[in-house]
Design a protein around this motif. Structure first.
Motif, PDB file in Angstrom:
ATOM      1  N   PRO A  58       0.826  -1.206   0.000  1.00 51.22           N
ATOM      2  CA  PRO A  58       0.000   0.000   0.000  1.00 51.22           C
ATOM      3  C   PRO A  58       0.865   1.262   0.000  1.00 51.22           C
ATOM      4  O   PRO A  58       2.060   1.216   0.303  1.00 51.22           O
ATOM      5  CB  PRO A  58      -0.784  -0.118   1.305  1.00 51.22           C
ATOM      6  CG  PRO A  58       0.111  -0.903   2.200  1.00 51.22           C
ATOM      7  CD  PRO A  58       0.872  -1.849   1.307  1.00 51.22           C
ATOM      8  N   ALA A  59       0.251   2.387  -0.356  1.00 51.22           N
ATOM      9  CA  ALA A  59       0.963   3.661  -0.351  1.00 51.22           C
ATOM     10  C   ALA A  59       1.420   4.011   1.065  1.00 51.22           C
ATOM     11  O   ALA A  59       2.489   4.585   1.262  1.00 51.22           O
ATOM     12  CB  ALA A  59       0.074   4.761  -0.904  1.00 51.22           C
ATOM     13  N   ARG A  60       0.636   3.616   2.048  1.00 50.64           N
ATOM     14  CA  ARG A  60       1.021   3.838   3.452  1.00 50.64           C
ATOM     15  C   ARG A  60       0.349   2.776   4.308  1.00 50.64           C
ATOM     16  O   ARG A  60      -0.642   2.170   3.905  1.00 50.64           O
ATOM     17  CB  ARG A  60       0.633   5.237   3.898  1.00 50.64           C
ATOM     18  CG  ARG A  60      -0.833   5.489   3.786  1.00 50.64           C
ATOM     19  CD  ARG A  60      -1.191   6.867   4.274  1.00 50.64           C
ATOM     20  NE  ARG A  60      -2.638   6.947   4.234  1.00 50.64           N
ATOM     21  CZ  ARG A  60      -3.306   7.975   3.839  1.00 50.64           C
ATOM     22  NH1 ARG A  60      -2.680   9.046   3.459  1.00 50.64           N
ATOM     23  NH2 ARG A  60      -4.622   7.960   3.839  1.00 50.64           N
ATOM     24  N   GLY A  61       0.891   2.551   5.456  1.00 49.33           N
ATOM     25  CA  GLY A  61       0.335   1.555   6.359  1.00 49.33           C
ATOM     26  C   GLY A  61       0.887   0.168   6.088  1.00 49.33           C
ATOM     27  O   GLY A  61       1.676  -0.040   5.171  1.00 49.33           O
ATOM     28  N   PRO A  62       0.462  -0.786   6.900  1.00 53.12           N
ATOM     29  CA  PRO A  62       0.970  -2.159   6.748  1.00 53.12           C
ATOM     30  C   PRO A  62       0.378  -2.854   5.520  1.00 53.12           C
ATOM     31  O   PRO A  62      -0.719  -2.543   5.078  1.00 53.12           O
ATOM     32  CB  PRO A  62       0.512  -2.842   8.033  1.00 53.12           C
ATOM     33  CG  PRO A  62      -0.712  -2.092   8.431  1.00 53.12           C
ATOM     34  CD  PRO A  62      -0.479  -0.662   8.005  1.00 53.12           C
ATOM     35  N   GLY A  63       1.125  -3.800   5.001  1.00 52.94           N
ATOM     36  CA  GLY A  63       0.652  -4.589   3.865  1.00 52.94           C
ATOM     37  C   GLY A  63      -0.387  -5.608   4.302  1.00 52.94           C
ATOM     38  O   GLY A  63      -0.434  -6.013   5.459  1.00 52.94           O
ATOM     39  N   ILE A  64      -1.216  -6.014   3.372  1.00 55.53           N
ATOM     40  CA  ILE A  64      -2.247  -7.007   3.641  1.00 55.53           C
ATOM     41  C   ILE A  64      -1.893  -8.273   2.880  1.00 55.53           C
ATOM     42  O   ILE A  64      -1.623  -8.222   1.683  1.00 55.53           O
ATOM     43  CB  ILE A  64      -3.630  -6.494   3.199  1.00 55.53           C
ATOM     44  CG1 ILE A  64      -3.986  -5.234   3.990  1.00 55.53           C
ATOM     45  CG2 ILE A  64      -4.689  -7.565   3.384  1.00 55.53           C
ATOM     46  CD1 ILE A  64      -5.208  -4.519   3.450  1.00 55.53           C
ATOM     47  N   LYS A  65      -1.902  -9.405   3.574  1.00 53.55           N
ATOM     48  CA  LYS A  65      -1.579 -10.674   2.931  1.00 53.55           C
ATOM     49  C   LYS A  65      -2.840 -11.308   2.371  1.00 53.55           C
ATOM     50  O   LYS A  65      -3.899 -11.266   2.991  1.00 53.55           O
ATOM     51  CB  LYS A  65      -0.919 -11.626   3.928  1.00 53.55           C
ATOM     52  CG  LYS A  65       0.445 -11.148   4.370  1.00 53.55           C
ATOM     53  CD  LYS A  65       1.084 -12.120   5.322  1.00 53.55           C
ATOM     54  CE  LYS A  65       2.435 -11.594   5.772  1.00 53.55           C
ATOM     55  NZ  LYS A  65       3.060 -12.458   6.755  1.00 53.55           N
ATOM     56  N   GLU A  66      -2.706 -11.878   1.167  1.00 52.79           N
ATOM     57  CA  GLU A  66      -3.803 -12.580   0.514  1.00 52.79           C
ATOM     58  C   GLU A  66      -3.255 -13.845  -0.104  1.00 52.79           C
ATOM     59  O   GLU A  66      -2.052 -13.950  -0.351  1.00 52.79           O
ATOM     60  CB  GLU A  66      -4.412 -11.718  -0.596  1.00 52.79           C
ATOM     61  CG  GLU A  66      -5.044 -10.442  -0.132  1.00 52.79           C
ATOM     62  CD  GLU A  66      -5.581  -9.604  -1.287  1.00 52.79           C
ATOM     63  OE1 GLU A  66      -5.318  -9.956  -2.452  1.00 52.79           O
ATOM     64  OE2 GLU A  66      -6.257  -8.616  -1.025  1.00 52.79           O
ATOM     65  N   SER A  67      -4.135 -14.787  -0.368  1.00 50.25           N
ATOM     66  CA  SER A  67      -3.701 -15.996  -1.066  1.00 50.25           C
ATOM     67  C   SER A  67      -4.565 -16.198  -2.300  1.00 50.25           C
ATOM     68  O   SER A  67      -5.738 -15.810  -2.340  1.00 50.25           O
ATOM     69  CB  SER A  67      -3.782 -17.216  -0.152  1.00 50.25           C
ATOM     70  OG  SER A  67      -5.114 -17.533   0.142  1.00 50.25           O
ATOM     71  N   TYR A  68      -3.953 -16.772  -3.318  1.00 52.19           N
ATOM     72  CA  TYR A  68      -4.637 -17.098  -4.563  1.00 52.19           C
ATOM     73  C   TYR A  68      -4.259 -18.511  -4.967  1.00 52.19           C
ATOM     74  O   TYR A  68      -3.175 -18.982  -4.627  1.00 52.19           O
ATOM     75  CB  TYR A  68      -4.234 -16.140  -5.696  1.00 52.19           C
ATOM     76  CG  TYR A  68      -4.732 -14.733  -5.509  1.00 52.19           C
ATOM     77  CD1 TYR A  68      -6.042 -14.393  -5.832  1.00 52.19           C
ATOM     78  CD2 TYR A  68      -3.899 -13.739  -5.015  1.00 52.19           C
ATOM     79  CE1 TYR A  68      -6.498 -13.095  -5.673  1.00 52.19           C
ATOM     80  CE2 TYR A  68      -4.349 -12.450  -4.854  1.00 52.19           C
ATOM     81  CZ  TYR A  68      -5.644 -12.133  -5.176  1.00 52.19           C
ATOM     82  OH  TYR A  68      -6.103 -10.849  -5.016  1.00 52.19           O
TER      83      TYR A  68
END
Length: 85
Positions: A58-68
């Motif tokens: 993200p532009a700011r803040g923590p990243g978000i984990k996803e799975s595909y």
């Protein structure tokens, strides 16, 4: 039965492509309906037999984990844009 082997082969190829770019930043286009798309930068974190894990950048803040799943690539639910070498 032959068609099933072809699909498995395609999944193995996609998995290898993901593994080859592990740890790199790539772009993913996600489909959210008929005409809505979201293209964002992600980092490939982990790869497993049936799925892989990414972290949004993200532009700011923590990243978000996803799975595909690799099948998501084959069905074009997501499109992966690898960096050019």
């Amino acid at each position: 039965m032959d068609n099933q082997n072809q699909e498995i082969g395609k999944i193995v190829e996609e998995r290898q492509r993901v593994i080859d770019h592990m740890g790199q930043t790539i772009e993913i286009t996600s489909q959210y309906g008929r005409k809505r798309e979201n293209r964002h930068k992600v980092r490939l974190l982990e790869a497993y037999a049936t799925h892989f894990i990414i972290e949004n950048i993200p532009a700011r803040g923590p990243g978000i984990k996803e799975s595909y799943q690799y099948a998501d690539i084959l069905t074009q639910t997501i499109l992966i844009h690898y960096p050019e070498k």
